[in-house]
Design an enzyme around this catalytic site. Structure first.
Site, PDB file in Angstrom:
ATOM      1  N   ASP A   7      -2.550  -2.093   1.370  1.00 33.44           N
ATOM      2  CA  ASP A   7      -1.282  -2.656   0.864  1.00 33.44           C
ATOM      3  C   ASP A   7      -1.587  -4.013   0.230  1.00 33.44           C
ATOM      4  O   ASP A   7      -2.667  -4.577   0.429  1.00 33.44           O
ATOM      5  CB  ASP A   7      -0.267  -2.821   2.008  1.00 33.44           C
ATOM      6  CG  ASP A   7       1.084  -3.327   1.506  1.00 33.44           C
ATOM      7  OD1 ASP A   7       1.501  -2.941   0.404  1.00 33.44           O
ATOM      8  OD2 ASP A   7       1.729  -4.129   2.217  1.00 33.44           O
ATOM      9  N   CYS A  70       1.754   1.471   0.191  1.00 36.38           N
ATOM     10  CA  CYS A  70       2.441   0.535  -0.693  1.00 36.38           C
ATOM     11  C   CYS A  70       3.113   1.356  -1.790  1.00 36.38           C
ATOM     12  O   CYS A  70       2.425   2.063  -2.535  1.00 36.38           O
ATOM     13  CB  CYS A  70       1.410  -0.420  -1.290  1.00 36.38           C
ATOM     14  SG  CYS A  70       2.085  -1.541  -2.531  1.00 36.38           S
ATOM     15  N   CYS A 182       9.941   0.036   0.186  1.00 30.96           N
ATOM     16  CA  CYS A 182       8.810  -0.897   0.163  1.00 30.96           C
ATOM     17  C   CYS A 182       8.341  -1.009   1.602  1.00 30.96           C
ATOM     18  O   CYS A 182       9.172  -1.138   2.517  1.00 30.96           O
ATOM     19  CB  CYS A 182       9.258  -2.262  -0.361  1.00 30.96           C
ATOM     20  SG  CYS A 182       8.062  -3.588  -0.097  1.00 30.96           S
TER      21      CYS A 182
HETATM   22  N1  DGL Z   1       4.512  -3.293   0.321  1.00 32.68           N
HETATM   23  C1  DGL Z   1       4.562  -3.016  -1.042  1.00 32.68           C
HETATM   24  C2  DGL Z   1       5.447  -1.854  -1.408  1.00 32.68           C
HETATM   25  O1  DGL Z   1       5.583  -0.945  -0.623  1.00 32.68           O
HETATM   26  C3  DGL Z   1       4.372  -4.116  -2.053  1.00 32.68           C
HETATM   27  C4  DGL Z   1       5.256  -5.290  -2.022  1.00 32.68           C
HETATM   28  C5  DGL Z   1       4.790  -6.391  -2.963  1.00 32.68           C
HETATM   29  O2  DGL Z   1       3.626  -6.764  -2.880  1.00 32.68           O
HETATM   30  O3  DGL Z   1       5.611  -6.835  -3.778  1.00 32.68           O
HETATM   31  O4  DGL Z   1       5.992  -1.765  -2.478  1.00 32.68           O
END
Ligand code: DGL
Length: 257
Positions: A7, A70, A182
């Site tokens: 991530d 992610c 997210c």
């Molecule tokens: N945790 C990530 C996602 O699922 C990314 C968040 C980020 O870095 O803006 O989208």
């Protein structure tokens, strides 16, 4: 051989938690791209480049699968990684399909929360047009949320005020389900439920991703062989960030009252 989770920051630990529960006989590597977090406000090309670099590093370790824990990285880079590497690459998908199925009969709407980059990508737009026959899905980018999370800010008053401000334009009585698109957001599921009307369910995509991971490992005959060990790594090789990952992991696994 381990299963690698990736991530931009601490968010992917919410998916790793589900994997550790379901797959106790595996070892894991968790890699955070601390040099480039957050991904949400960056361009598709930038994020695709960061993910490629991180994947190169991760795959130098002996791993049997790479989970892009992610949603943003999955939207912009999963297809290319699958073409480039022999190990299975498992991505995230906002749980829009189950949410639409849950609400079909009730006539209530679905609100998908995710980064601005995830929501602007064709992967997401095509997913919604595939499953949302009756036009019940709305989307809301939450650009500040990842920053709160990376600061390990779980202050109920501050976050409660942030959520209320973001939801102000919506009549929440019309909604049946909120989708956390997210992987940083599930740290706040309880806090969110405290500010939402009680009929709204909050769901995320972790379980679906871990089911796909399990199926793929099973098909290739490589399930098991570990004992639940987790190795934390980050793109800056910063021991302080690995400590933060351990702290976030403890917070996530604290028993809830
Ligand atoms: N945790 C990530 C996602 O699922 C990314 C968040 C980020 O870095 O803006 O989208």
């Amino acid at each position: 051989m381990s299963i690698a989770f990736f991530d931009s920051g601490i968010g992917g630990l919410t998916v790793l938690r589900e994997a550790v529960r379901r797959l106790p006989n595996e070892d894991f590597i968790f890699f955070a791209d601390t040099l480039h977090v957050p991904y949400g406000p960056k361009t598709k090309e930038q994020v695709a480049g960061y993910v490629r670099e991180a994947a190169e590093r991760i795959l130098r370790c002996d791993v049997k699968a790479l989970v892009l824990a992610c949603n943003t990285a999955t939207s912009v880079a999963a297809a290319e990684l699958r073409r480039s590497y022999p190990v299975p690459v498992i991505g995230m998908e906002p749980a829009v399909k189950p949410a639409v199925e849950m609400n079909g009969a009730s006539g209530r709407r679905v609100l998908v929360l995710a980064t601005e980059l995830t929501l602007s990508q064709s992967k997401y737009i095509e997913l919604v047009s595939r499953v949302d026959d009756h036009g019940i899905v709305d989307s809301l980018p939450m650009p500040e949320w990842v920053e709160y999370c990376e600061r390990l800010n779980f202050d109920p008053d501050e976050l409660g005020a942030y959520f209320r401000r973001k939801f102000e334009p919506f009549d929440l009585d019309e909604y049946g389900t909120l989708v956390l698109g997210c992987t940083h957001y599930p740290y706040y599921t309880q806090l969110l439920e405290d500010v939402l009307p009680p009929h709204i369910r909050v769901i995320d995509g972790s379980a679906g991703t871990v089911r796909r991971l399990t199926r793929i490992l099973d098909e290739q005959g490589s399930l098991g062989g570990g004992s639940g060990k987790i190795r934390f790594m980050n793109s800056a090789d910063d021991p302080a960030y690995n400590d933060k990952l351990r702290r976030a992991w403890r917070i996530l696994n604290e028993p809830r009252g």
